[in-house]
Enzyme design. Structure first.
Site, PDB file in Angstrom:
ATOM      1  N   SER A  29       0.697  -1.449   0.091  1.00  0.00           N
ATOM      2  CA  SER A  29      -0.072  -0.068  -0.100  1.00  0.00           C
ATOM      3  C   SER A  29       0.710   1.256  -0.082  1.00  0.00           C
ATOM      4  CB  SER A  29      -0.891  -0.108   1.272  1.00  0.00           C
ATOM      5  OG  SER A  29      -1.866   0.974   1.079  1.00  0.00           O
ATOM      6  N   ASN A  30       0.265   2.387   0.440  1.00  0.00           N
ATOM      7  CA  ASN A  30       1.074   3.671   0.302  1.00  0.00           C
ATOM      8  C   ASN A  30       0.737   4.516   1.609  1.00  0.00           C
ATOM      9  OD1 ASN A  30      -1.115   5.219  -0.615  1.00  0.00           O
ATOM     10  ND2 ASN A  30      -1.022   4.022  -2.073  1.00  0.00           N
ATOM     11  N   TYR A  31       1.195   5.518   1.836  1.00  0.00           N
ATOM     12  CA  TYR A  31       0.822   6.408   2.728  1.00  0.00           C
ATOM     13  C   TYR A  31      -0.369   7.304   2.797  1.00  0.00           C
ATOM     14  CZ  TYR A  31       5.397   5.016   5.124  1.00  0.00           C
ATOM     15  OH  TYR A  31       6.307   4.544   5.760  1.00  0.00           O
ATOM     16  N   SER A  32      -0.965   7.368   1.772  1.00  0.00           N
ATOM     17  CA  SER A  32      -2.262   8.279   1.584  1.00  0.00           C
ATOM     18  C   SER A  32      -3.187   7.858   2.824  1.00  0.00           C
ATOM     19  CB  SER A  32      -2.937   7.965   0.464  1.00  0.00           C
ATOM     20  OG  SER A  32      -4.204   8.426   0.460  1.00  0.00           O
TER      21      SER A  32
END
Ligand code: C5P
Length: 223
Positions: A29-32
């Protein structure tokens, strides 16, 4: 613009990250944080719009009075968006969609073994580009988070994905981008206009973005 300047408009917003599963207990995933998309959803609702929020997993409180569609992966987000496109006037893609997903999702937990493990990835569908290709007279807005060549990269997205506006932000700047309450954005339009906005709260930026969308919708006869 009056407080109810979006009365009756059907606005679909995507927000947050996507999760691409490796096995039943792991994902990429990512840091959004989802803050920008949620701020737009709240503000659009205040302006009288009929809001649908297609959201990846976030820690945020769901806004009231809107239709929420929780999703995990990019593929789920894609389906949720395309299913609703027909009854939508404005699409705002604030989600940080994972560009790649594991080629194979293991049905059981991947066990520790050899000292190296290679994870093969395949490209996810570009939801914004798909929506752009069949947008008709809808207003379609994308985001571009970049660490370098901001304007060049954002312009490529504006034309390449056939959208009406790109909200571009340099995520290497302090107070811009992921997981903070402020943003420093540039709004790129198809007529070549680049509007440079000062650092502002994501709520305030949501208002500016919706002001510009209302103007674009009026020009297309969708307001
Ligand atoms: O190409 P990039 O990922 O930087 O483009 C960002 C914009 O495209 C965002 O609006 C994002 O929501 C959208 N996007 C998408 N599907 C993808 C990748 C990005 O809708 N697979």
């Amino acid at each position: 613009l009056t407080p109810k300047s979006m009365a009756g408009r059907r606005v679909l917003i995507t927000a947050g990250p996507t999760r691409e599963e490796i096995d039943p207990i792991r994902y990429i995933s990512n840091y959004s944080s989802g803050k920008m998309g949620y701020a737009i959803a709240r503000e659009a609702r205040l302006r009288g719009a009929q809001v649908t929020l297609v959201t990846g997993p976030t820690a945020l409180t769901l806004p009231c009075g809107i239709d929420v569609v929780p999703v995990n992966s990019a593929e789920e987000m894609r389906r949720a968006v395309l299913e609703r496109l027909e009854r939508t006037d404005v699409v705002i893609k604030a989600a940080a969609v994972a560009d790649y997903r594991p080629k194979v999702r293991a049905a059981a937990k991947v066990k520790k073994g050899a000292s190296e493990l290679v994870l093969e990835l395949e490209k996810n569908p570009d939801i914004l580009a798909e929506v752009g290709a069949m947008k008709g007279d809808r207003v379609v807005v994308g985001f571009a988070a970049e660490t370098h060549d901001l304007i060049a990269n954002a312009t490529k997205k504006l034309t390449g994905k056939n959208v009406d506006m790109i909200v571009a932000n340099d995520v290497s700047q302090e107070g811009a981008g992921f997981n903070v309450d402020t943003n420093i954005a540039k709004l790129l339009l198809r007529d070549g206009t680049v509007e440079e906005l000062p650092k502002m709260g994501k709520d305030e930026l949501a208002g500016v973005i919706l002001d510009r969308i209302t103007t674009l919708a009026e020009a297309k006869g969708r307001a």
